[in-house]
Motif scaffolding. Sequence first.
Motif, PDB file in Angstrom:
ATOM      1  N   HIS A 164     -96.558  -5.317 -57.100  1.00 40.32           N
ATOM      2  CA  HIS A 164     -96.983  -5.905 -58.373  1.00 40.32           C
ATOM      3  C   HIS A 164     -96.322  -5.182 -59.553  1.00 40.32           C
ATOM      4  N   GLU A 165     -96.353  -3.861 -59.522  1.00 38.39           N
ATOM      5  CA  GLU A 165     -95.738  -3.082 -60.606  1.00 38.39           C
ATOM      6  C   GLU A 165     -94.253  -3.382 -60.722  1.00 38.39           C
ATOM      7  N   LEU A 166     -93.572  -3.478 -59.581  1.00 36.62           N
ATOM      8  CA  LEU A 166     -92.145  -3.745 -59.566  1.00 36.62           C
ATOM      9  C   LEU A 166     -91.849  -5.140 -60.134  1.00 36.62           C
ATOM     10  N   LEU A 167     -92.599  -6.147 -59.692  1.00 44.26           N
ATOM     11  CA  LEU A 167     -92.361  -7.506 -60.168  1.00 44.26           C
ATOM     12  C   LEU A 167     -92.540  -7.618 -61.676  1.00 44.26           C
ATOM     13  N   THR A 168     -93.500  -6.899 -62.214  1.00 40.93           N
ATOM     14  CA  THR A 168     -93.748  -6.986 -63.659  1.00 40.93           C
ATOM     15  C   THR A 168     -92.649  -6.316 -64.477  1.00 40.93           C
ATOM     16  N   THR A 169     -91.763  -5.553 -63.825  1.00 42.40           N
ATOM     17  CA  THR A 169     -90.628  -4.952 -64.545  1.00 42.40           C
ATOM     18  C   THR A 169     -89.449  -5.901 -64.658  1.00 42.40           C
ATOM     19  N   LEU A 170     -89.509  -7.050 -63.988  1.00 42.05           N
ATOM     20  CA  LEU A 170     -88.391  -7.990 -64.051  1.00 42.05           C
ATOM     21  C   LEU A 170     -88.373  -8.681 -65.417  1.00 42.05           C
TER      22      LEU A 170
ATOM     23  N   LEU B 147     -87.409 -11.520 -66.404  1.00 45.73           N
ATOM     24  CA  LEU B 147     -87.823 -12.922 -66.407  1.00 45.73           C
ATOM     25  C   LEU B 147     -89.249 -13.125 -65.900  1.00 45.73           C
ATOM     26  N   TYR B 148     -89.950 -12.049 -65.580  1.00 46.26           N
ATOM     27  CA  TYR B 148     -91.302 -12.158 -65.030  1.00 46.26           C
ATOM     28  C   TYR B 148     -92.238 -13.048 -65.866  1.00 46.26           C
ATOM     29  N   PRO B 149     -92.203 -12.960 -67.195  1.00 47.40           N
ATOM     30  CA  PRO B 149     -93.113 -13.813 -67.972  1.00 47.40           C
ATOM     31  C   PRO B 149     -92.893 -15.316 -67.751  1.00 47.40           C
ATOM     32  N   PHE B 150     -91.733 -15.685 -67.211  1.00 43.79           N
ATOM     33  CA  PHE B 150     -91.405 -17.090 -66.996  1.00 43.79           C
ATOM     34  C   PHE B 150     -91.497 -17.487 -65.518  1.00 43.79           C
ATOM     35  N   MET B 151     -92.056 -16.629 -64.694  1.00 44.94           N
ATOM     36  CA  MET B 151     -92.074 -16.857 -63.247  1.00 44.94           C
ATOM     37  C   MET B 151     -93.434 -17.302 -62.730  1.00 44.94           C
ATOM     38  N   THR B 152     -93.367 -18.147 -61.717  1.00 43.34           N
ATOM     39  CA  THR B 152     -94.498 -18.387 -60.838  1.00 43.34           C
ATOM     40  C   THR B 152     -94.135 -17.670 -59.550  1.00 43.34           C
ATOM     41  N   VAL B 153     -94.980 -16.746 -59.112  1.00 45.24           N
ATOM     42  CA  VAL B 153     -94.673 -15.889 -57.963  1.00 45.24           C
ATOM     43  C   VAL B 153     -95.694 -16.119 -56.860  1.00 45.24           C
ATOM     44  N   ARG B 154     -95.183 -16.278 -55.641  1.00 42.83           N
ATOM     45  CA  ARG B 154     -96.035 -16.393 -54.460  1.00 42.83           C
ATOM     46  C   ARG B 154     -95.632 -15.276 -53.494  1.00 42.83           C
ATOM     47  N   VAL B 155     -96.614 -14.508 -53.039  1.00 39.73           N
ATOM     48  CA  VAL B 155     -96.356 -13.345 -52.182  1.00 39.73           C
ATOM     49  C   VAL B 155     -97.022 -13.552 -50.832  1.00 39.73           C
TER      50      VAL B 155
END
Length: 96
Positions: free
Chosen positions: A65-71, A73-81
């Motif tokens: 989660h911490e890593l993904l939030t550093t991307l 473009l993260y604010p524009f992403m829909t993420v499925r894990v």
Amino acid sequence: MLFQVEMDVNIPPGFDPEEAATLKAAEKVRFQELQKAGTWRHIWRVVGRYANLSIFDVPDNATLHELLTTLPLYPFMTVRVTPLCRHPSSAHADDR
């Protein structure tokens, strides 16, 4: 721990094209850092979409989660894990 991560990017219409280009360039730099570190093990483009399917190798959910939030473009992403574990029939010892 391995995770399958699907990322769909949806930059809103009318978003400043120069800012979008800057974010995309920063995203590429960040991706390459994580790939060289062995954290972002694989990435595939999803045909016909601004999306990717990736495999991450991180210690736990919180780290991912911490890593993904550093991307950038993260604010524009829909993420499925999806958490993954080694299949007992795998011939590859590094599939953890």
